[in-house]
Design a protein around this motif. Structure first.
Motif, short mmCIF file in Angstrom:
data_model
loop_
_atom_site.label_atom_id
_atom_site.label_comp_id
_atom_site.label_asym_id
_atom_site.label_seq_id
_atom_site.Cartn_x
_atom_site.Cartn_y
_atom_site.Cartn_z
N GLU A 411 0.85 -1.19 0.00
CA GLU A 411 0.00 0.00 0.00
C GLU A 411 0.88 1.24 0.00
O GLU A 411 1.30 1.73 1.05
N ILE A 412 1.17 1.74 -1.18
CA ILE A 412 1.96 2.97 -1.33
C ILE A 412 1.17 3.93 -2.20
O ILE A 412 0.32 3.53 -3.01
N THR A 413 1.43 5.20 -2.05
CA THR A 413 0.73 6.21 -2.84
C THR A 413 1.39 6.36 -4.21
O THR A 413 2.54 5.95 -4.42
N ASN A 414 0.66 6.97 -5.11
CA ASN A 414 1.23 7.26 -6.43
C ASN A 414 2.44 8.18 -6.31
O ASN A 414 3.42 8.04 -7.05
N LEU A 415 2.38 9.12 -5.36
CA LEU A 415 3.50 10.04 -5.16
C LEU A 415 4.76 9.28 -4.79
O LEU A 415 5.85 9.54 -5.32
N HIS A 416 4.64 8.31 -3.89
CA HIS A 416 5.80 7.52 -3.46
C HIS A 416 6.34 6.70 -4.64
O HIS A 416 7.57 6.62 -4.84
N HIS A 417 5.45 6.12 -5.41
CA HIS A 417 5.90 5.27 -6.53
C HIS A 417 6.65 6.09 -7.57
O HIS A 417 7.76 5.74 -7.98
N TYR A 418 6.03 7.18 -8.03
CA TYR A 418 6.64 7.95 -9.12
C TYR A 418 7.85 8.76 -8.66
O TYR A 418 8.81 8.91 -9.43
N LYS A 419 7.80 9.24 -7.44
CA LYS A 419 8.91 10.08 -6.98
C LYS A 419 10.08 9.25 -6.46
O LYS A 419 11.24 9.53 -6.79
N VAL A 420 9.78 8.22 -5.64
CA VAL A 420 10.85 7.45 -5.00
C VAL A 420 11.26 6.25 -5.83
O VAL A 420 12.44 6.06 -6.15
N GLU A 421 10.26 5.43 -6.20
CA GLU A 421 10.59 4.18 -6.89
C GLU A 421 11.02 4.38 -8.34
O GLU A 421 11.73 3.54 -8.90
N LEU A 422 10.59 5.49 -8.93
CA LEU A 422 11.00 5.75 -10.32
C LEU A 422 12.02 6.88 -10.41
O LEU A 422 13.17 6.66 -10.78
N PHE A 423 11.61 8.10 -10.07
CA PHE A 423 12.46 9.27 -10.29
C PHE A 423 13.77 9.18 -9.51
O PHE A 423 14.86 9.22 -10.11
N TYR A 424 13.69 9.05 -8.19
CA TYR A 424 14.92 8.98 -7.38
C TYR A 424 15.77 7.77 -7.75
O TYR A 424 16.99 7.85 -7.85
N THR A 425 15.10 6.65 -7.96
CA THR A 425 15.84 5.40 -8.25
C THR A 425 16.61 5.50 -9.56
O THR A 425 17.79 5.12 -9.64
#
Length: 603
Positions: A411-425
């Protein structure tokens, strides 16, 4: 005199053909033929209206001295190549140099090895000149070394004069045990190896694409899209029509400017892991013709065959997904930094110190993008989605990945996915790969070389490191030379550089080298200038070798695939080094040709 005029006319025509990379011979060179080949037709055109030439060439020449046979053509091309190579060797003189080497297959499936020499000329300019190309039976390191040595000896050069090696990083080239660089270092400890910077950048991108599932899937979808749409001329015509109509509409609304070079017709460029900068160009064009691509996919779904319909339907769902647009915009932002760096590194006169600063600058810009670029990226994605009428996700909602059961997903938010899991990664992976690929920037030799950098009024100058740099080259610096550098020349040099106004504001050691020659300071500080030249010998990228292979594929194409290795090498020397060809004196070519063997005519 008639013989000289006839020979001069043949040389003029062959010079033009070599300069343009055109074939000399035609399919049918008999007199009744309507097209007797480039050389004969050009000779006829050259003689037209010039009575002094027309009266001694072709049918007006003696039957046994027409100077148009295939052997004569090859001899003239060889004479031209010999004079060009002689000019390069004279430009090097007795000085040292570096080599750039790579191998590739030609159109007749023969492995060819190209050699480019990097040196500093008398005016202080960094030069990268094509020495030649040779067929190798295999790509083993020992075979390549023997061929390199043979080519150098043939041209009056020696392995002992090499002060730098540049390769693309293949195991047979850069292997630490039996690689080509190791074999040459065993004979010449001053022939330091530098892995091609532009090649390392491309490896960085490929590593990121392969190690991150979402980015790898994105590039796979882009590749499928290009194959489906770009593989059909009818579909590409439809995209061009749609794009042309949209450009006209935008011009009418005042959204686009008119002018020379603007609003050019765009296609889908195919990206390739071995083609530098191709990924960035592909994605950039994709954003520009995005709406036309959507229309084309719709047409395929309605009018295509069953297989094409299924592929188009899957691709349409992927391309119109928010994830696709987000990764598209994010990768364009990342690649705009690395692609610009790659283009800059491919300059022939690029020096190793400036290249190191450019890499550091790219790392800084990526870090800045990570720290401050999220908001601008999200605005760009939202703006693109609004323009193309695509769904926009709410960043506060929970994220549910496609193809995975909701009850098994975190259960993660869209913000966490796009910002942390995609952009930062992705940015972190890019930075990590850059740091690991460019580890030689931290080596002692290059740290010492960096002290020659004239930026910020020679702020990086370090006397101890420059003395250490001299010890890396025992053949150039004796103990007395190093002592003289320590006690006299380095102190006087840095004082002079900081007090003379013309040396303020220089960028890179390449500019410093040229300015020292212009101001005659290379004679005042000969040992420092020797250090500077050795630093310039270190290669940056193998772009010159890659350009040589592009020229090879142009000269030896599918219609000329029976060309021998010797004539191909001679043709390439003239075609690649066209600036030297333009400056060649005709008398030199005439006498070289005449002295190659016994001739029926005499000058």
């Amino acid at each position: 005199m008639d013989y000289r005029t006839r020979l001069q006319a043949s040389i003029d025509c062959i010079r033009h053909c070599v300069r343009q990379g055109h074939a000399l011979r035609g399919h049918d060179e008999s007199e009744p033929s309507k097209n007797r080949g480039n050389f004969i037709e050009l000779l006829k055109f050259h003689a037209r209206g010039r009575q002094d030439v027309e009266r001694v060439v072709l049918k007006n020449a003696p039957k046994n001295l027409q100077m148009t046979s295939p052997d004569i053509q090859k001899d003239i091309v060889h004479a031209i190549a010999s004079e060009i190579t002689k000019g390069i060797i004279c430009d090097i003189g007795d000085d040292v140099f570096s080599i750039l080497v790579d191998e590739a297959r030609d159109t007749s499936i023969k492995e060819q090895m190209a050699i480019v020499l990097r040196y500093v000329n008398e005016e202080g300019y960094v030069m990268e000149r094509f020495l030649g190309i040779a067929h190798v039976a295999d790509t083993k390191a020992l075979t390549l070394k023997m061929e390199i040595e043979s080519m150098l000896v043939t041209n009056g050069l020696s392995l002992s004069k090499i002060r730098g090696q540049g390769y693309d990083g293949a195991s047979n080239m850069s292997g630490k045990i039996n690689g080509l660089k190791t074999l040459i270092l065993a004979e010449n400890s001053s022939a330091y190896y530098v892995h091609c910077f532009a090649h390392q950048l491309q490896l960085t991108l490929v590593a990121v694409a392969r190690h991150h599932g979402d980015v790898g899937g994105f590039f796979k979808a882009v590749s499928d899209l290009i194959n489906l749409v770009g593989g059909s001329s009818k579909r590409m015509d439809k995209i061009r029509e749609c794009q042309a109509a949209k450009v006209v509409e935008a011009l009418c609304r005042g959204e686009l400017e008119t002018g020379r070079g603007l609003n050019q017709e765009l296609g889908l460029k195919r990206h390739c892991d071995t083609r530098w900068g191709s990924h960035f160009d592909t994605l950039l064009n994709l954003t520009r013709i995005y709406s036309s691509l959507i229309e084309c996919l719709d047409i395929i779904i309605w009018e295509g065959n069953s297989d094409a319909k299924a592929d188009a339907s899957c691709l349409l769902r992927l391309v119109q997904n928010f994830d696709f647009v987000f990764i598209l915009k994010m990768m364009i932002g990342v690649l705009s930094i690395t692609s610009e760096l790659s283009s800059t590194l491919q300059r022939k006169d690029q020096d190793i110190v400036n290249a190191m600063h450019l890499v550091r600058g790219a790392k800084f810009r990526l870090q800045e993008m990570r720290d401050k670029g999220w908001d601008s990226l999200l605005d760009s994605v939202f703006s693109f989605c609004n323009k193309e009428s695509l769904p926009i996700v709410n960043m506060d909602d929970l994220y549910f990945p496609l193809g995975r059961l909701r009850r098994k997903s975190e259960e993660i938010t869209n913000l966490h996915h796009y910002k942390v899991e995609l952009f930062y990664t992705i940015v972190d992976m890019q930075l990590q790969e850059l740091n690991s690929r460019f580890d030689e920037i931290n080596t002692e030799l290059l740290c010492c070389v960096a002290c020659l950098n004239p930026d910020d009024s020679f702020a990086d100058f370090d006397k101890e490191k420059l003395l250490k740099l001299a010890t890396f080259y025992p053949n150039e610096f004796s103990k007395d030379d190093i002592s003289h550098l320590d006690l006299h020349q380095l102190d006087a040099y840095i004082f002079d550089m900081k007090t003379v106004e013309r040396f303020a504001g220089l960028k890179g050691i390449a500019e410093l080298s040229r300015e020292m020659v212009v101001s005659k300071k290379h004679r005042v500080f000969p040992l420092v200038y020797r250090l500077l030249k050795l630093a310039l010998f270190l290669p940056v990228a193998t772009a010159s070798v890659e350009r040589a292979f592009s020229a090879m594929n142009f000269v030896k194409n599918t219609l000329r695939n029976r060309m021998s290795d010797e004539i191909m090498n001679d043709f390439l020397v003239g075609y690649i080094e066209s600036d030297i060809l333009d400056s060649l004196d005709d008398e030199c070519i005439l006498h070289t040709f005449q002295n190659m063997k016994a001739r029926r005519g005499s000058l």
